[in-house]
Write an enzyme that holds these catalytic residues in place. Structure first.
Site, mmCIF file in Angstrom:
data_model
loop_
_atom_site.group_PDB
_atom_site.id
_atom_site.type_symbol
_atom_site.label_atom_id
_atom_site.label_comp_id
_atom_site.label_asym_id
_atom_site.label_seq_id
_atom_site.Cartn_x
_atom_site.Cartn_y
_atom_site.Cartn_z
ATOM 1 C CD GLU A 97 -36.968 10.476 -2.286
ATOM 2 O OE1 GLU A 97 -36.118 11.306 -1.934
ATOM 3 O OE2 GLU A 97 -36.918 9.253 -2.013
ATOM 4 C CE LYS A 145 -33.212 13.047 -2.350
ATOM 5 N NZ LYS A 145 -33.877 11.744 -2.147
#
Length: 123
Positions: free
Chosen positions: A25, A102
């Site tokens: 990420e 997200k």
């Protein structure tokens, strides 16, 4: 006319950022969506038609954009930073509701978004 409450909102602001716990990420990044609702007394602006009598949502966006560009492990941390900056930058803001999500988080689930939501009062 009696105004009981007034708010400024920004909906579905998209950012590509590098927030997350996993190394992937932090390197690859992901798309994030923010929704904001700011309690602001802008009754005077309804009379004057002057931006100085309200909170400019363009200026709010710039604060959010700056904070989203700073990588964090936790979305909770990002939200906390955004809320603190908004209160600091715009004293007229009484409350902030923020939702940060997200898109397609890296987990074993068929899910569109995962995220956090806060409602914070200046008082």
């Amino acid at each position: 006319m009696t105004t009981l409450s007034s708010s400024i909102f920004l909906e579905n602001i998209s950012f590509y950022s590098y927030h997350g716990v996993a190394l992937q990420e932090k390197v690859v990044g992901n798309e994030f969506v923010i929704n904001l609702k700011l309690k602001v007394d802008f009754v005077q602006a309804t009379e004057t038609d002057e931006v100085e009598d309200t909170v400019s949502y363009a200026d709010v966006y710039e604060v959010v954009r700056e904070e989203m560009s700073i990588p964090s492990k936790l979305l909770e941390h990002v939200c906390g930073r955004i809320v603190r900056r908004l209160f600091q930058s715009f004293p007229a803001i009484e409350e902030v509701q923020i939702k940060l999500a997200k898109r397609h988080p890296p987990m074993s689930a068929d899910i569109d978004t995962a995220g956090v939501e806060m409602h914070v009062s200046q008082k």
